[in-house]
Motif scaffolding. Structure first.
Motif, short mmCIF file in Angstrom:
data_model
loop_
_atom_site.label_atom_id
_atom_site.label_comp_id
_atom_site.label_asym_id
_atom_site.label_seq_id
_atom_site.Cartn_x
_atom_site.Cartn_y
_atom_site.Cartn_z
N LYS A 16 0.78 -1.16 0.12
CA LYS A 16 -0.03 -0.26 -0.06
C LYS A 16 0.86 1.33 0.17
N LYS A 17 2.00 1.23 0.84
CA LYS A 17 2.86 2.46 0.85
C LYS A 17 3.48 2.56 -0.58
N ASP A 18 4.07 1.42 -1.01
CA ASP A 18 4.54 1.57 -2.55
C ASP A 18 3.48 2.32 -3.58
N LEU A 19 2.45 1.70 -3.46
CA LEU A 19 1.10 2.31 -4.62
C LEU A 19 1.08 3.56 -4.10
N LYS A 20 1.00 4.36 -2.82
CA LYS A 20 0.74 5.66 -2.58
C LYS A 20 1.88 6.54 -3.40
N GLU A 21 3.23 5.84 -3.13
CA GLU A 21 4.60 6.56 -3.53
C GLU A 21 4.68 6.55 -5.13
N GLY A 22 3.64 5.68 -5.83
CA GLY A 22 3.72 5.85 -7.17
C GLY A 22 4.77 4.60 -7.64
N LYS A 23 4.88 3.81 -6.96
CA LYS A 23 5.92 2.93 -7.52
C LYS A 23 5.37 1.55 -8.16
N GLY A 24 4.12 1.63 -8.41
CA GLY A 24 3.45 0.49 -8.87
C GLY A 24 3.45 0.68 -10.52
N ILE A 25 2.86 -0.21 -11.32
CA ILE A 25 3.01 -0.41 -12.75
C ILE A 25 1.47 -0.40 -13.02
N PRO A 26 0.89 0.52 -13.84
CA PRO A 26 -0.35 0.27 -14.30
C PRO A 26 -0.69 -0.99 -14.94
N HIS A 27 -1.95 -1.44 -14.77
CA HIS A 27 -2.58 -2.83 -15.32
C HIS A 27 -2.03 -2.99 -16.96
N ASP A 28 -2.77 -1.72 -17.64
CA ASP A 28 -2.29 -1.98 -19.04
C ASP A 28 -0.99 -2.00 -19.37
N VAL A 29 -0.06 -1.40 -18.87
CA VAL A 29 1.06 -1.53 -19.31
C VAL A 29 1.98 -3.02 -18.87
N VAL A 30 1.48 -3.54 -17.94
CA VAL A 30 1.68 -4.89 -17.65
C VAL A 30 1.24 -5.76 -18.63
N MET A 31 -0.12 -5.58 -18.78
CA MET A 31 -0.64 -6.47 -19.98
C MET A 31 0.10 -6.34 -21.29
N LYS A 32 0.44 -5.14 -21.48
CA LYS A 32 1.08 -4.88 -22.85
C LYS A 32 2.45 -5.49 -22.89
N ARG A 33 3.16 -5.49 -21.97
CA ARG A 33 4.35 -6.28 -21.81
C ARG A 33 4.45 -7.83 -21.68
N ILE A 34 3.31 -8.28 -21.21
CA ILE A 34 2.95 -9.81 -21.32
C ILE A 34 2.95 -10.35 -22.71
N LYS A 35 1.88 -9.67 -23.41
CA LYS A 35 1.50 -9.82 -24.84
C LYS A 35 2.83 -9.90 -25.50
N GLU A 36 3.55 -8.65 -25.43
CA GLU A 36 4.78 -8.51 -26.50
C GLU A 36 5.77 -9.83 -26.21
N LYS A 37 5.76 -10.18 -24.66
CA LYS A 37 6.84 -11.14 -24.53
C LYS A 37 6.32 -12.60 -24.77
N TYR A 38 5.00 -12.77 -24.61
CA TYR A 38 4.22 -14.01 -24.99
C TYR A 38 3.19 -13.77 -25.99
#
Length: 73
Positions: free
Chosen positions: A47-69
């Motif tokens: 939760k702390k990391d998320l508030k600090e903006g350290k997370g990765i948006p879902h659409d970015v993660v999905m894009k990376r997965i589709k490029e890799k696989y």
């Protein structure tokens, strides 16, 4: 001949590898992960990391997965 057979038997015994007997501790197992003492700490850190903006948006993660696989599309 019997001398050779005794040597073979001794060599076979010498080359055997046996796994040592190990006793595993079975103190407390957590059937539910949420009951584990470290679970609350991990959630708070996340939760702390998320508030600090350290997370990765879902659409970015999905894009990376589709490029890799690409077969997962």
């Amino acid at each position: 001949m019997s001398d050779n057979s005794n040597k073979k038997d001794k060599n076979q015994d010498f080359n055997k590898v046996e796994e040592p007997i190990t006793e595993y501790s079975t103190e407390k197992t957590y059937a539910n992960v949420e009951e584990h003492p470290l679970f609350a700490k991990v959630i708070e850190k996340s939760k702390k990391d998320l508030k600090e903006g350290k997370g990765i948006p879902h659409d970015v993660v999905m894009k990376r997965i589709k490029e890799k696989y690409p077969f997962l599309k």
